[in-house]
Motif scaffolding. Structure first.
Motif, PDB file in Angstrom:
ATOM      1  N   ASN A 145       0.880  -1.044   0.128  1.00 55.80           N
ATOM      2  CA  ASN A 145      -0.342   0.023   0.129  1.00 55.80           C
ATOM      3  C   ASN A 145       0.563   1.151   0.217  1.00 55.80           C
ATOM      4  O   ASN A 145      -0.036   2.718  -0.485  1.00 55.80           O
ATOM      5  N   ALA A 148       2.735   1.808  -3.799  1.00 55.48           N
ATOM      6  CA  ALA A 148       1.611   1.027  -4.968  1.00 55.48           C
ATOM      7  C   ALA A 148       1.569   2.569  -5.509  1.00 55.48           C
ATOM      8  O   ALA A 148       1.419   2.636  -7.576  1.00 55.48           O
ATOM      9  N   ASP A 149       0.484   3.397  -5.515  1.00 52.71           N
ATOM     10  CA  ASP A 149       0.187   4.442  -6.138  1.00 52.71           C
ATOM     11  C   ASP A 149       1.398   5.088  -6.910  1.00 52.71           C
ATOM     12  O   ASP A 149       1.817   5.427  -7.880  1.00 52.71           O
ATOM     13  N   ARG A 152       2.657   2.919  -9.658  1.00 49.00           N
ATOM     14  CA  ARG A 152       1.577   2.886 -10.955  1.00 49.00           C
ATOM     15  C   ARG A 152       1.972   4.161 -11.917  1.00 49.00           C
ATOM     16  O   ARG A 152       1.585   3.670 -13.139  1.00 49.00           O
ATOM     17  N   PRO A 162       4.094  -1.822 -12.928  1.00 50.88           N
ATOM     18  CA  PRO A 162       3.864  -1.555 -11.605  1.00 50.88           C
ATOM     19  C   PRO A 162       3.221  -3.288 -10.784  1.00 50.88           C
ATOM     20  O   PRO A 162       4.686  -3.026  -9.630  1.00 50.88           O
ATOM     21  N   SER A 163       3.753  -3.821 -10.970  1.00 49.39           N
ATOM     22  CA  SER A 163       3.334  -4.994 -10.773  1.00 49.39           C
ATOM     23  C   SER A 163       4.833  -5.176 -10.211  1.00 49.39           C
ATOM     24  O   SER A 163       5.823  -6.539  -9.547  1.00 49.39           O
ATOM     25  N   ARG A 284      -3.152  -6.636 -10.713  1.00 49.44           N
ATOM     26  CA  ARG A 284      -4.649  -5.343 -10.750  1.00 49.44           C
ATOM     27  C   ARG A 284      -3.657  -4.265 -10.317  1.00 49.44           C
ATOM     28  O   ARG A 284      -4.420  -3.185 -10.780  1.00 49.44           O
ATOM     29  N   TYR A 285      -2.118  -4.090 -10.246  1.00 54.06           N
ATOM     30  CA  TYR A 285      -2.147  -2.171 -10.240  1.00 54.06           C
ATOM     31  C   TYR A 285      -1.299  -2.190 -11.782  1.00 54.06           C
ATOM     32  O   TYR A 285      -1.150  -0.917 -12.069  1.00 54.06           O
ATOM     33  N   ASP A 287      -1.781  -1.711 -15.128  1.00 53.26           N
ATOM     34  CA  ASP A 287      -3.384  -0.528 -16.537  1.00 53.26           C
ATOM     35  C   ASP A 287      -3.147  -1.807 -17.659  1.00 53.26           C
ATOM     36  O   ASP A 287      -1.763  -1.037 -18.460  1.00 53.26           O
TER      37      ASP A 287
END
Length: 351
Positions: A145, A148-149, A152, A162-163, A284-285, A287
């Protein structure tokens, strides 16, 4: 054309005033820049090099020559060891990079002789194992967390997954608990060298083949975690990491595979990253939409830059044709180029 001719040509551009010794900081910067140029097979603009001053230029040329000799010897040793089934370990990063490329060269030669299809980045070598998802521990969830931003956004700006950014940070820093990743160094990715003159000597494990060895190396020291993330992304803009980019490969599995032997010498590096990505569902991160990000397109449509030395970034900008250039590709590859095709090596060099 050999490195003596190249060096002689460039030395002519330097003044004959040799009375003043280079400052220690200049020596360090010139040595690091020369080693990066040799490892990454960079084309260096002689006029821009001269703009850094005579002492810097002299030191760069000396270190460039020394690094070239080390590279040649380690490269040839890698070829010989691959053919004889031996392994060597190096504490010097120039020798380690050259040795690994020599091994790849020998593998490619063997494949050519036997008629086998070259498969350095083929599907059958990419890790295909699927890892079961699981719940992250509280400290792991907190770490994900926290970055993550930023991961991304950096992935979007630099054409990266990002993963993989999150997985590498987790693996290299032991989920943000390693001494190197904590204050005052904030180095989440184990990036070697110095950042704005800041570095720290730390032990590290390197692999040659399946054998591991402990060596000491200099690692970057950052003022913040975000600075570490940014420098990591810039590091991956080197030509050596072209196959890590989303616009080049088809999946994150191919991208993690391209990191093996380049970002890390651990032969299972991609499998460890894939396990983290699958276990904690980090895709999931990523896009999946092609948003035509302008900065990403620019990064991938032009020559990749050497990232770590800000004072050398101008070396990679397009220069006027009248500027004289010399290339470590000529001097580093040397006899290897005349001996035969560079099928395996060319994937690691600037085209």
């Amino acid at each position: 054309m050999n490195d003596n001719v190249i060096l002689g040509t460039v030395v002519m551009l330097v003044s004959l005033n040799t009375a003043l010794p280079a400052l220690a900081s200049q020596q360090d910067d010139a040595r690091n820049a020369a080693e990066v140029a040799v490892i990454n097979q960079e084309v260096v603009d002689a006029q821009v090099l001269r703009s850094h001053g005579d002492e810097y230029t002299r030191e760069f040329l000396l270190q460039f020559h020394n690094a070239t000799q080390k590279y040649r010897q380690a490269f040839q040793l890698g070829i010989a060891d691959q053919e004889e089934g031996r392994t060597h370990a190096f504490g010097d990063h120039v020798e380690q990079a050259a040795y690994q490329r020599g091994i790849e060269k020998a593998k490619a030669q063997t494949q050519e002789k036997t008629g086998a299809k070259e498969n350095t980045f083929s599907d059958q070598l990419v890790d295909q194992k699927r890892y079961l998802p699981k719940q992250p521990l509280p400290n792991q969830a907190r770490f994900i967390n926290q970055i993550a931003d930023d991961a991304r956004q950096i992935g979007k700006n630099y054409d990266l997954y990002p993963s993989i950014i999150i997985a590498q940070a987790a693996l290299e820093s032991n989920w943000g608990t390693s001494d190197l990743s904590l204050a005052p160094h904030h180095n989440l990715f184990g990036v070697k060298g110095k950042y704005n003159g800041r570095g720290v000597l730390k032990p590290t494990t390197e692999f040659v083949g399946s054998q591991s060895t402990q060596v000491q190396d200099i690692f970057c020291s950052y003022t913040s975690t975000k600075q570490s993330l940014q420098d990591y992304a810039k590091t991956l803009q080197q030509p050596l990491y072209r196959e890590v980019h989303r616009s080049v490969v088809k999946s994150y599995r191919e991208a993690t595979h391209a990191l093996v032997g380049r970002y890390a010498t651990d032969p299972d590096y991609d499998k460890k990253l894939n396990q983290i990505i699958d276990s904690y569902q980090l895709t999931r991160y990523d896009d999946p939409k092609k948003d035509g990000n302008t900065q990403s397109q620019i990064i991938n449509s032009r020559q990749y830059k050497m990232p770590r030395r800000s004072h050398l970034r101008e070396l990679h900008q397009q220069t006027s044709p009248k500027h004289k250039k010399f290339s470590p590709v000529v001097s580093v590859v040397g006899g290897a180029a005349s001996a035969g095709a560079l099928t395996g090596l060319k994937k690691l060099l600037v085209s």
